[in-house]
Design a protein around this motif. Structure first.
Motif, PDB file in Angstrom:
ATOM      1  N   GLU A   1     -20.510 -21.919 -25.403  1.00 16.30           N
ATOM      2  CA  GLU A   1     -21.844 -21.351 -25.328  1.00 16.30           C
ATOM      3  C   GLU A   1     -22.871 -22.389 -24.889  1.00 16.30           C
ATOM      4  OE1 GLU A   1     -22.874 -19.603 -29.091  1.00 16.30           O
ATOM      5  OE2 GLU A   1     -21.362 -18.024 -28.879  1.00 16.30           O
TER       6      GLU A   1
ATOM      7  N   VAL B   1     -27.218 -22.374 -24.710  1.00 18.42           N
ATOM      8  CA  VAL B   1     -28.446 -21.633 -24.987  1.00 18.42           C
ATOM      9  C   VAL B   1     -29.559 -22.203 -24.117  1.00 18.42           C
ATOM     10  CG1 VAL B   1     -30.139 -20.978 -26.745  1.00 18.42           C
ATOM     11  CG2 VAL B   1     -27.717 -21.184 -27.364  1.00 18.42           C
TER      12      VAL B   1
ATOM     13  N   THR C   1     -33.727 -21.507 -23.048  1.00 16.16           N
ATOM     14  CA  THR C   1     -34.970 -20.801 -23.335  1.00 16.16           C
ATOM     15  C   THR C   1     -35.637 -20.433 -22.020  1.00 16.16           C
ATOM     16  OG1 THR C   1     -35.236 -22.043 -25.384  1.00 16.16           O
ATOM     17  CG2 THR C   1     -37.193 -20.932 -24.530  1.00 16.16           C
TER      18      THR C   1
ATOM     19  N   LYS D   1     -34.498 -16.680 -25.881  1.00 17.56           N
ATOM     20  CA  LYS D   1     -33.334 -17.568 -25.882  1.00 17.56           C
ATOM     21  C   LYS D   1     -32.119 -16.777 -25.403  1.00 17.56           C
ATOM     22  CE  LYS D   1     -34.868 -20.704 -29.505  1.00 17.56           C
ATOM     23  NZ  LYS D   1     -35.429 -21.668 -28.648  1.00 17.56           N
TER      24      LYS D   1
ATOM     25  N   ILE E   1     -28.067 -16.770 -24.503  1.00 15.00           N
ATOM     26  CA  ILE E   1     -26.819 -17.445 -24.867  1.00 15.00           C
ATOM     27  C   ILE E   1     -25.795 -17.122 -23.789  1.00 15.00           C
ATOM     28  CG2 ILE E   1     -25.065 -17.754 -26.658  1.00 15.00           C
ATOM     29  CD1 ILE E   1     -27.394 -16.200 -28.415  1.00 15.00           C
TER      30      ILE E   1
ATOM     31  N   ARG F   1     -22.145 -17.553 -21.988  1.00 16.04           N
ATOM     32  CA  ARG F   1     -20.764 -17.844 -22.372  1.00 16.04           C
ATOM     33  C   ARG F   1     -19.954 -18.222 -21.137  1.00 16.04           C
ATOM     34  NH1 ARG F   1     -23.501 -14.488 -25.696  1.00 16.04           N
ATOM     35  NH2 ARG F   1     -22.971 -14.746 -27.883  1.00 16.04           N
TER      36      ARG F   1
ATOM     37  N   HIS G   1     -23.706 -13.101 -20.873  1.00 14.59           N
ATOM     38  CA  HIS G   1     -24.737 -13.653 -21.753  1.00 14.59           C
ATOM     39  C   HIS G   1     -25.366 -12.555 -22.592  1.00 14.59           C
ATOM     40  CE1 HIS G   1     -27.568 -12.201 -18.685  1.00 14.59           C
ATOM     41  NE2 HIS G   1     -28.493 -12.295 -19.617  1.00 14.59           N
ATOM     42  N   THR G   2     -25.968 -12.982 -23.678  1.00 13.47           N
ATOM     43  CA  THR G   2     -26.746 -12.107 -24.538  1.00 13.47           C
ATOM     44  C   THR G   2     -28.084 -12.790 -24.772  1.00 13.47           C
ATOM     45  OG1 THR G   2     -25.735 -13.105 -26.500  1.00 13.47           O
ATOM     46  CG2 THR G   2     -24.768 -11.037 -25.706  1.00 13.47           C
ATOM     47  N   GLU G   3     -29.023 -12.031 -25.349  1.00 14.00           N
ATOM     48  CA  GLU G   3     -30.320 -12.593 -25.688  1.00 14.00           C
ATOM     49  C   GLU G   3     -30.428 -12.663 -27.203  1.00 14.00           C
ATOM     50  OE1 GLU G   3     -35.072 -11.637 -25.132  1.00 14.00           O
ATOM     51  OE2 GLU G   3     -33.634 -10.677 -23.791  1.00 14.00           O
ATOM     52  N   GLU G   4     -30.780 -13.834 -27.722  1.00 12.85           N
ATOM     53  CA  GLU G   4     -30.907 -14.022 -29.170  1.00 12.85           C
ATOM     54  C   GLU G   4     -31.915 -13.016 -29.731  1.00 12.85           C
ATOM     55  OE1 GLU G   4     -32.940 -17.566 -31.348  1.00 12.85           O
ATOM     56  OE2 GLU G   4     -30.838 -18.130 -30.966  1.00 12.85           O
ATOM     57  N   GLY G   5     -31.509 -12.338 -30.805  1.00 12.11           N
ATOM     58  CA  GLY G   5     -32.376 -11.372 -31.459  1.00 12.11           C
ATOM     59  C   GLY G   5     -32.381  -9.990 -30.832  1.00 12.11           C
TER      60      GLY G   5
ATOM     61  N   ALA H   1     -29.873  -7.127 -30.092  1.00 18.30           N
ATOM     62  CA  ALA H   1     -28.509  -6.616 -30.278  1.00 18.30           C
ATOM     63  C   ALA H   1     -28.288  -5.402 -29.383  1.00 18.30           C
ATOM     64  CB  ALA H   1     -28.303  -6.232 -31.740  1.00 18.30           C
TER      65      ALA H   1
END
Length: 134
Positions: A58, A60, A62, A68, A70, A72, A83-87, A89
């Motif tokens: 991973e 991260v 900004t 943020k 993430i 992969r 990728h995903t975005e923190e917070g 879901a």
């Protein structure tokens, strides 16, 4: 419901998504250019659930607006797969090229168009934003 499988170059890391993409876009920001080694990143968003097979490294980053992301990567071949975005879901962004499907739908959005190389032409109907849309 259709299932798509995206894979890294060596096949160690895969992602299985279901249904049609919720969005397809390209990003011309300098961070995406450096991350992909190309002049833009082509990404497709999918709603959860999704399944990851294999192990990932991973990173991260900004974004300009403080989000943020993430990313992969496959620790074996280095492919940046998803990728995903923190917070946030419930969704995942997958590199379009990971599906190895020349028939994949064209992008609907182009962001950071201010950084687009002048020789890159957008598909007809693509909505372009100078930076990241609000």
């Amino acid at each position: 419901m259709p299932i798509r499988i995206g894979s890294c170059t060596c096949g160690q890391l895969r992602i299985e998504v279901q249904g049609a993409p919720t969005g397809i876009g390209i990003c011309h920001c300098l961070a995406c250019q450096q991350r992909t080694g190309s002049v833009f990143a082509a990404l497709a968003s999918f709603a959860a659930p999704y399944k990851v097979i294999g192990s990932a490294t991973e990173y991260v980053r900004t974004g300009d607006q403080g989000a943020k992301f993430i990313f992969r990567f496959c620790p074996v071949c280095g492919t940046n797969l998803f990728h995903t975005e923190e917070g946030v879901a419930g969704s995942v962004g997958v590199a379009v090229g990971a599906f190895a499907d020349p028939g994949f739908p064209a992008p609907q959005l182009s962001i950071y168009d201010c950084r687009r190389h002048p020789w890159v032409r957008l598909p007809a109907g693509t909505v372009a934003f100078k930076k990241d849309p609000p």
